[in-house]
Write a protein that holds these residues in place. Sequence first.
Motif, PDB file in Angstrom:
ATOM      1  N   ILE A 165      14.985  -3.966 -13.705  1.00 36.68           N
ATOM      2  CA  ILE A 165      13.704  -4.213 -12.723  1.00 36.68           C
ATOM      3  C   ILE A 165      14.111  -4.947 -11.413  1.00 36.68           C
ATOM      4  O   ILE A 165      14.867  -5.671 -11.475  1.00 36.68           O
ATOM      5  N   LEU A 166      13.643  -4.160 -10.327  1.00 34.82           N
ATOM      6  CA  LEU A 166      13.836  -4.534  -8.989  1.00 34.82           C
ATOM      7  C   LEU A 166      12.420  -5.268  -8.554  1.00 34.82           C
ATOM      8  O   LEU A 166      11.416  -4.522  -8.708  1.00 34.82           O
ATOM      9  N   ARG A 167      12.538  -6.360  -8.037  1.00 32.86           N
ATOM     10  CA  ARG A 167      11.347  -7.130  -7.264  1.00 32.86           C
ATOM     11  C   ARG A 167      11.165  -6.965  -6.053  1.00 32.86           C
ATOM     12  O   ARG A 167      12.087  -7.194  -5.393  1.00 32.86           O
ATOM     13  N   GLU A 180      15.568  -0.994   1.199  1.00 29.26           N
ATOM     14  CA  GLU A 180      17.054  -1.310   1.321  1.00 29.26           C
ATOM     15  C   GLU A 180      17.647  -1.969  -0.194  1.00 29.26           C
ATOM     16  O   GLU A 180      18.699  -1.767  -0.386  1.00 29.26           O
ATOM     17  N   LYS A 181      16.530  -2.667  -0.614  1.00 27.49           N
ATOM     18  CA  LYS A 181      16.921  -3.049  -1.904  1.00 27.49           C
ATOM     19  C   LYS A 181      17.331  -2.029  -2.887  1.00 27.49           C
ATOM     20  O   LYS A 181      18.261  -2.146  -3.857  1.00 27.49           O
ATOM     21  N   ILE A 182      16.313  -1.093  -2.891  1.00 26.08           N
ATOM     22  CA  ILE A 182      16.862   0.130  -3.739  1.00 26.08           C
ATOM     23  C   ILE A 182      17.927   0.958  -3.637  1.00 26.08           C
ATOM     24  O   ILE A 182      18.826   1.119  -4.414  1.00 26.08           O
ATOM     25  N   ILE A 241      20.984   5.078 -11.742  1.00 25.80           N
ATOM     26  CA  ILE A 241      19.310   5.281 -12.039  1.00 25.80           C
ATOM     27  C   ILE A 241      19.258   6.683 -12.505  1.00 25.80           C
ATOM     28  O   ILE A 241      19.485   7.629 -11.539  1.00 25.80           O
ATOM     29  N   ASP A 242      18.454   6.892 -13.362  1.00 21.64           N
ATOM     30  CA  ASP A 242      17.803   8.214 -13.772  1.00 21.64           C
ATOM     31  C   ASP A 242      16.540   8.302 -13.602  1.00 21.64           C
ATOM     32  O   ASP A 242      16.190   9.479 -13.263  1.00 21.64           O
ATOM     33  N   ILE A 243      15.511   7.379 -13.875  1.00 19.80           N
ATOM     34  CA  ILE A 243      14.257   7.262 -13.620  1.00 19.80           C
ATOM     35  C   ILE A 243      14.000   6.113 -12.758  1.00 19.80           C
ATOM     36  O   ILE A 243      14.441   4.948 -13.154  1.00 19.80           O
ATOM     37  N   LEU A 244      13.203   6.371 -11.646  1.00 17.53           N
ATOM     38  CA  LEU A 244      12.933   5.238 -10.942  1.00 17.53           C
ATOM     39  C   LEU A 244      11.165   5.410 -10.773  1.00 17.53           C
ATOM     40  O   LEU A 244      10.598   6.332 -10.545  1.00 17.53           O
ATOM     41  N   TYR A 283       3.292   1.445   4.413  1.00 14.47           N
ATOM     42  CA  TYR A 283       3.446   1.448   2.901  1.00 14.47           C
ATOM     43  C   TYR A 283       3.843   3.098   2.857  1.00 14.47           C
ATOM     44  O   TYR A 283       4.888   3.109   1.915  1.00 14.47           O
ATOM     45  N   LEU A 284       2.996   4.051   3.162  1.00 15.95           N
ATOM     46  CA  LEU A 284       3.369   5.242   2.730  1.00 15.95           C
ATOM     47  C   LEU A 284       4.682   5.892   3.560  1.00 15.95           C
ATOM     48  O   LEU A 284       5.453   6.534   2.936  1.00 15.95           O
ATOM     49  N   ASN A 285       5.232   5.393   4.575  1.00 20.64           N
ATOM     50  CA  ASN A 285       6.361   5.667   5.125  1.00 20.64           C
ATOM     51  C   ASN A 285       7.478   5.118   4.516  1.00 20.64           C
ATOM     52  O   ASN A 285       8.317   5.709   4.310  1.00 20.64           O
ATOM     53  N   MET A 286       7.241   3.977   4.045  1.00 28.63           N
ATOM     54  CA  MET A 286       8.449   3.491   3.045  1.00 28.63           C
ATOM     55  C   MET A 286       8.613   4.072   1.771  1.00 28.63           C
ATOM     56  O   MET A 286       9.592   4.463   1.171  1.00 28.63           O
ATOM     57  N   VAL A 287       7.347   4.530   1.132  1.00 25.75           N
ATOM     58  CA  VAL A 287       7.295   5.495  -0.096  1.00 25.75           C
ATOM     59  C   VAL A 287       8.125   6.709   0.258  1.00 25.75           C
ATOM     60  O   VAL A 287       8.967   7.298  -0.582  1.00 25.75           O
ATOM     61  N   ASN A 288       7.751   7.347   1.336  1.00 25.49           N
ATOM     62  CA  ASN A 288       8.424   8.791   1.749  1.00 25.49           C
ATOM     63  C   ASN A 288      10.090   8.591   1.780  1.00 25.49           C
ATOM     64  O   ASN A 288      10.689   9.513   1.376  1.00 25.49           O
ATOM     65  N   GLU A 289      10.296   7.272   2.189  1.00 27.39           N
ATOM     66  CA  GLU A 289      12.019   7.281   2.377  1.00 27.39           C
ATOM     67  C   GLU A 289      12.527   7.019   0.957  1.00 27.39           C
ATOM     68  O   GLU A 289      13.292   7.608   0.660  1.00 27.39           O
ATOM     69  N   ILE A 290      11.795   6.475   0.011  1.00 24.40           N
ATOM     70  CA  ILE A 290      12.035   6.498  -1.416  1.00 24.40           C
ATOM     71  C   ILE A 290      12.099   7.789  -2.048  1.00 24.40           C
ATOM     72  O   ILE A 290      13.042   8.137  -2.633  1.00 24.40           O
TER      73      ILE A 290
END
Length: 564
Positions: free
Chosen positions: A347-349, A358-360, A369-372, A461-468
């Motif tokens: 779990i990452l908070r 950056e945390k991820i 990590i196989d599933i995120l 938020y969306l920009n950060m999720v696109n990075e992920i």
Amino acid sequence: MDIYHFVNYNKYSFEDLIEKNKSNAVLCFDLEDSIQDIFNPERTTILKAYHRELIQKIVNPDNLKIGVRINASNAKEQQLDIASLAGLKAIHTILLPKTESAEQTINLINELDAKKINYTEIIPIIESKTGLLNLTNIAKLNSNKIKSIAFGHCDYNFDVGNFPFFHQDSKEYWTWVEKIVSTIKPYNLQFVNSPFLELDNNSSFEEMLSGLSYICGINYGQITLTFKQSMVCSKFNKRPAAHFHKIPHRLDMRVNDSYTENFIKSFQNGNNNRGFTLSGKTRILLSPQEYQASLNYLKKKEFPEINFTFVGTCFPVQGNIPIDVRFHQLLKRKIENKLNVRFNINILRYERLNKCFEKIVKYKATHPIDILVFCVRPTPMLRITKLSYKHIDSTGKIKRSFNLPFLGLLNPEKYDLLSIEEKFFLGSNNDEPSQSNTVLVNLNYLLGILIGNNRYAMNKYLNMVNEIINFCKQQNIFLIVMGPAIRTNNKMENFLSKKLDAFFKQSLLAAKEIFISGSEMAKDGRDLFHDDGIHVNEYYHELIADRLSGNITKKFTDNSRSRD
């Protein structure tokens, strides 16, 4: 505080027990789990018969308060236990292990009455998931013989499949305690705490008692395993303290193979044909339940692993939901049963958007990590949307500031609320709206929307999720994005949560990414939230586990077929 001291009655004579029992504890004689030969089960019946005879010889109810833990209702030994009690003058306490229904307790009362056994109280012990689910029915029994409910955490850990076990040094243990206490309190029943297995660790033992006082007040009981622990209980006068707030969450739930092997080795080498092992120098009692759990885990050592990482905040560590019914534990059991794998949970908070990616990346450098699963949370968006933001700074002071992102003023992204919460032990977020200022809170959101704060928050938020998304594609990680739970605490937060969910659903489905919508969780009209409208309930956890299980099973089943 009532003290229930489980004695080693092979070790002490009757005179020794009177001499040493200066705490006025109920001296409890066990006929259940501690009386067994774990390596030669055929001897267990003989051992139990021998100890029944010892109880009849050693017990003198005129001088001592006596307790007996009999065997469970579904055990063939229980009838023999009850028959042996008939020869005693009086018994103060009869402890009923593995209680799972009110009927079991009623049947025991009837049998004791039929055999005219003189006793003061029966204490049902909750040691399974079924027992906890049925606790209300057990607690509301209208009997003057039921004054307390006890907790047996080793059996409970084993029943729900935890390994390593959660003991009193974990937040998860105290979630169970709070759940039990809140359930039995309306029926004026006392909570009796599970034994503390570190026999010489008096400082942690006292800290545990302070935590019990914080939750239970002055009326609670404690099971003890040594005369020293019993004396600590009898002299305990420290102030109540919620020490468990300081305990970090167990976020990395992978099991170290060396831990498993070392536990098995320690148990086997130190055992003396008994149901438990007392480790040498540390004098920690190793339970047969955790020993069996370690053996069960070792059988899965050769299974393929799936490393599952969930990125969120309070949802995976939600304090008012016991860990065994949180979504990731439900999911673990589903996936392991379907795919015959070891499902490792991490779990990452996160609180701030600008540090999350950056945390991820940093986490992936040291953890496979196989599933995120990335959880889109409404809280970061709500904090940025507000025009006026109340927050706690790094010194613990409450402050207010304006959110004006187009001018570079954005305090919600300045302070790491997780580290501040750990430093100052905050029970809840300080910017959550209260009922008394609903109009002002909604106006605060409305003004923030008008100046563009909400649009800024969702795009950020969306920009950060696109990075992920790009990172997961590069690293061959199976990604699932989970939409926000749709809050019901006030109209504005409900509206903004729905808007955030719809925004991500449209954006990610268009990009052909897997998205689980928070607005489509329940279609049967059942509530998904606790009364505060912010924290989700156990049913929501069930729904999330089902949705994730379907996506993950399909992914890994398809992969297996493609390899074939």
